[in-house]
Every structure is written in C-alpha cells, then in structure tokens.
Scaffold this motif. Structure first.
Motif, short mmCIF file in Angstrom:
data_model
loop_
_atom_site.label_atom_id
_atom_site.label_comp_id
_atom_site.label_asym_id
_atom_site.label_seq_id
_atom_site.Cartn_x
_atom_site.Cartn_y
_atom_site.Cartn_z
N TRP A 263 -0.30 8.81 -1.12
CA TRP A 263 0.23 10.05 -1.68
C TRP A 263 -0.40 11.23 -0.95
N CYS B 50 5.14 10.66 -0.55
CA CYS B 50 4.54 9.34 -0.57
C CYS B 50 4.90 8.59 0.71
N ALA C 187 4.79 4.44 2.26
CA ALA C 187 4.61 3.05 1.85
C ALA C 187 4.53 2.14 3.06
N SER D 280 5.41 3.06 -7.13
CA SER D 280 4.17 3.77 -7.41
C SER D 280 4.54 5.11 -8.02
N THR E 55 0.84 -1.19 0.00
CA THR E 55 0.00 0.00 0.00
C THR E 55 0.88 1.25 0.00
N MET E 56 0.51 2.18 -0.85
CA MET E 56 1.22 3.47 -0.86
C MET E 56 0.21 4.60 -0.74
N ASN F 182 -0.28 5.26 -10.43
CA ASN F 182 -0.06 3.90 -10.90
C ASN F 182 0.76 3.15 -9.86
N HIS F 183 0.30 1.97 -9.52
CA HIS F 183 1.02 1.15 -8.52
C HIS F 183 1.11 -0.27 -9.09
N GLU G 292 -1.19 -2.28 -4.58
CA GLU G 292 -0.52 -2.86 -5.74
C GLU G 292 -1.50 -3.63 -6.61
N SER H 56 -3.14 3.80 -2.76
CA SER H 56 -3.06 2.83 -3.85
C SER H 56 -2.55 1.49 -3.32
N ALA I 263 -6.30 3.24 -7.70
CA ALA I 263 -6.13 4.04 -6.49
C ALA I 263 -7.48 4.55 -5.99
#
Lengths: 118, 108
Positions: free
Chosen positions: A35, A94, A96, A77, A32-33, A70-71, A52, A50, A56
């Motif tokens: 932003w 970001c 993570a 990402s 998971t990320m 985009n991940h 993977e 987002s 998102a």
C-alpha cells in the motif's frame, strides 16, 4: 496481463469517519500486497507491506492503528483509514505480487483511490 | 485513455549502459517518474523529470524526455549487479499512471 482492481477510485468523507479501500487481484493470487500513498506532486511513499494471512509490516512513521490493513485472502487486501482527518487526504495505491510461483515477479498496480476528507 | 508502455525485459552486461524506454499518452502531466523495485521490496522513486525539461542527470542516471514523441528513457551508466530490479515508468500529477515495469537483468 494480470489485473489489480482497486475500489473506490475516489471517495469523499467527513472528518472523523472511517473509509475502507479494497484491492483485489482478479486473475492471480496476490501473496504480497503493498500500500502506497502519494501527496500531490510528491513521490509515492510505501505505507505497508502485507502478506496473506499475516499482520502487515508498516513503514516507519505510518500509524498502524490509523491505517488498518487486512489481507485475509489471496485475492483481497483492504486498507481502512480510521478517524480520517483532512491531512489524510491523499492518493492511495495498492500493488500486488505473487511470490508463490517464482521469485522476482512483476508487480501489478491498482489504479489508485483519491481520498478527500472534508 | 491514459497509458504508459514499456518493454518488459532488458539484459545488459555488467559495466555496460542500460537504456530503458517508455512511451506515454497523457501530455498534460507535469511530472514523469522512474521507480525501481527490487525483489521483496516496494517501489523506490529513482528520479523524476519535469515536463518542461528534456534531460536530467543524477550520478549514473540520465533521463531523456522527448515531449513531441511522448518518449521517456532512463539510462544507467556502468550497470552493476545491484541495478538488477524492475523499473517502472510513471506519469501523472494527481493520478499516477504506471507502466508494467521493465525487468533489468545483469549478465556477468
């Protein structure tokens, strides 16, 4: 500890162009990320989350067509600011996490990207 | 370079006070922040303090700032199970430097 690398650390672009910001997890799998963006002297605002391989999830008020996330892999990402305008000038950061190993893991942050649109 | 240090874990009994400590290196920051991150969620700004203040209180939260020692603390009074989260200390104006986060665990 785990490292999240964010690139570039700063970028200046012309109004109307697009800018891509990368966020990489260097020694762990970022399932998971997050932003964030932060305007000067204001709080950090979550833009989107987002996971993977999935689309998102954007926070209310964030234009998904303008901020493309985009991940595609567990270590990368990207956030693309499309048709950037001066009001998009901000600090983007970001974060993570790896949810696959155990719940409630520590979040690791990139050092942020300062975007200036002229 | 700029750095923010905080302990990684804290266990507190429900009803007691929690004190999370942080040290930072950049003395030029105007703002210092405490963020909360609950499982599955992003960061939430809990509170912030201006560098020219030494204390700020907001309901159950008390922030103490010792500029001389570059030490920031967050006290949560009457800690509840809902306070279980990771708390991030951060400092900076344009560029924000975060600590690694302190995981607060509430004991029954």
């Amino acid at each position: 500890g785990a490292v999240v690398s964010q690139h570039p650390s700063w970028v200046i672009c012309k109004s109307g162009t697009s800018v891509k910001i990368e966020c990489r997890s260097l020694d762990f799998q970022a399932t998971t990320m997050f932003w964030y963006r932060q305007f000067p002297k204001q709080s950090l605002m979550l833009m989107a989350t987002s996971n993977e391989g999935s689309k998102a999830t954007y926070e209310q008020g964030v234009e998904k067509d303008k901020f493309l996330i985009n991940h595609a892999s567990l270590t990368l990402s990207t956030l693309t600011v499309t048709s950037a305008h001066p009001e998009d000038s901000s600090f983007y950061i970001c974060s993570a996490r790896d949810w696959s190993t155990w719940k409630d893991t520590e979040a690791f942050f990139g050092q942020g990207t300062r975007l200036t649109v002229v | 370079g700029e750095d923010v240090e905080q302990s990684l874990f804290l266990s507190v009994r429900e009803g007691d006070s929690s004190v999370i400590n942080c040290t930072y290196t950049d003395s030029s920051s105007t703002y210092l922040y405490w963020y909360k991150q609950e499982p599955g969620a992003g960061l939430q700004l809990l509170t912030y303090i201006f560098s020219n203040m030494d204390m700020k209180q907001d309901q159950r939260l008390t922030v103490l700032l010792n500029k001389k020692d570059k030490h920031l603390s967050l006290r949560i009074a009457d800690t509840q199970t809902g306070d279980s989260a990771i708390y991030f200390c951060a400092e900076g104006d344009d560029k924000i430097i975060f600590g690694k986060g302190t995981r607060l665990h509430i004991l029954p």
